[in-house]
Design a protein around this motif. Structure first.
Motif, PDB file in Angstrom:
ATOM      1  N   ARG A  49       0.864  -1.175   0.000  1.00  0.00           N
ATOM      2  CA  ARG A  49       0.000   0.000   0.000  1.00  0.00           C
ATOM      3  C   ARG A  49       0.901   1.226   0.000  1.00  0.00           C
ATOM      4  N   PRO A  50       0.618   2.229  -0.836  1.00  0.00           N
ATOM      5  CA  PRO A  50       1.484   3.406  -0.866  1.00  0.00           C
ATOM      6  C   PRO A  50       1.486   4.210   0.440  1.00  0.00           C
TER       7      PRO A  50
ATOM      8  N   ASP B  97       1.024  -4.664   3.889  1.00  0.00           N
ATOM      9  CA  ASP B  97       1.948  -5.215   2.901  1.00  0.00           C
ATOM     10  C   ASP B  97       2.022  -6.738   3.004  1.00  0.00           C
TER      11      ASP B  97
ATOM     12  N   GLN C  28      -5.608   1.567  -3.610  1.00  0.00           N
ATOM     13  CA  GLN C  28      -4.465   1.473  -4.510  1.00  0.00           C
ATOM     14  C   GLN C  28      -3.402   0.544  -3.926  1.00  0.00           C
ATOM     15  N   TRP C  29      -2.847  -0.295  -4.779  1.00  0.00           N
ATOM     16  CA  TRP C  29      -1.799  -1.242  -4.414  1.00  0.00           C
ATOM     17  C   TRP C  29      -0.681  -1.161  -5.438  1.00  0.00           C
ATOM     18  N   GLU C  30       0.524  -1.434  -4.995  1.00  0.00           N
ATOM     19  CA  GLU C  30       1.658  -1.539  -5.902  1.00  0.00           C
ATOM     20  C   GLU C  30       2.155  -2.988  -5.870  1.00  0.00           C
TER      21      GLU C  30
ATOM     22  N   ARG D 102       7.166  -3.629 -12.002  1.00  0.00           N
ATOM     23  CA  ARG D 102       6.280  -2.913 -11.076  1.00  0.00           C
ATOM     24  C   ARG D 102       4.984  -2.547 -11.788  1.00  0.00           C
ATOM     25  N   LYS D 103       3.907  -2.601 -11.021  1.00  0.00           N
ATOM     26  CA  LYS D 103       2.613  -2.178 -11.561  1.00  0.00           C
ATOM     27  C   LYS D 103       1.768  -1.653 -10.422  1.00  0.00           C
ATOM     28  N   THR D 104       1.060  -0.568 -10.655  1.00  0.00           N
ATOM     29  CA  THR D 104       0.123  -0.008  -9.698  1.00  0.00           C
ATOM     30  C   THR D 104      -1.293  -0.370 -10.139  1.00  0.00           C
TER      31      THR D 104
ATOM     32  N   THR E 174      -5.632  -0.555  -8.868  1.00  0.00           N
ATOM     33  CA  THR E 174      -6.659  -0.044  -7.972  1.00  0.00           C
ATOM     34  C   THR E 174      -7.756  -1.094  -7.831  1.00  0.00           C
TER      35      THR E 174
END
Length: 167
Positions: free
Chosen positions: A110-111, A117, A141-143, A161-163, A165
């Motif tokens: 989570r940002p 996490d 939102q998650w990364e 990496r990918k973000t 929602t």
């Protein structure tokens, strides 16, 4: 000492110096209390460093640039995402062939906080597909950070990496 006269509908009222002092002390006291509450919640809700040992990573940034250049030379491609409650990573070589037999792990972050996490070791399927069951994730939102590692090296050989929602 002079006093200020304020006329009101009920007649003359005199504003005394100690009344002004109490109003000022009350106003600024309220400001200190509110700022203290905001400060408390800001400090207790922020996890601190987003990246472990960020100062050392800054000092070793040339090594990071070399890793990225090596990753670019490999030419590998990755597709990262969720399929239901499964985290799925598809890996391809530069020729378009599936990349199989690799050790892949992934982190869901989570940002805003580190409380939710998760880290997963992905299981390899045929055809360059790697997956792990992540269960139900909270909305927001998650990364996703997927890393491919070699057996002889502790540092990742490839990072995707990918973000996303989740609603």
């Amino acid at each position: 000492m002079s006093t200020a006269n304020i006329k009101s509908a009920s007649g003359d009222k005199t504003l005394k110096g100690y009344q002004v002092l109490f109003w000022l002390l009350g106003f600024f006291g309220l400001m200190f209390v509110v700022n203290g509450i905001f400060l408390f919640y800001a400090i207790t809700s922020f996890p601190g460093e987003d990246v472990k040992k960020s100062y050392l990573q800054g000092l070793n940034y040339n090594a990071t640039l070399e890793q990225r250049a090596e990753q670019a030379r490999l030419g590998w491609q990755a597709a990262v995402g969720l399929e239901g409650d499964m985290l799925v990573v598809y890996l391809e070589e530069s020729t378009g062939e599936p990349l199989t037999g690799k050790s892949v792990n992934a982190a869901l972050r989570r940002p805003a906080t580190t409380n939710a996490d998760h880290e997963f070791d992905l299981i390899s399927d045929l055809g360059g597909r790697y997956h792990a069951n992540v269960g139900d994730l909270q909305a927001g939102q998650w990364e996703i950070i997927a890393q491919v590692r070699d057996a002889e090296s502790s540092s990742p050989k490839f990072v995707a990496r990918k973000t996303i929602t989740i609603r």
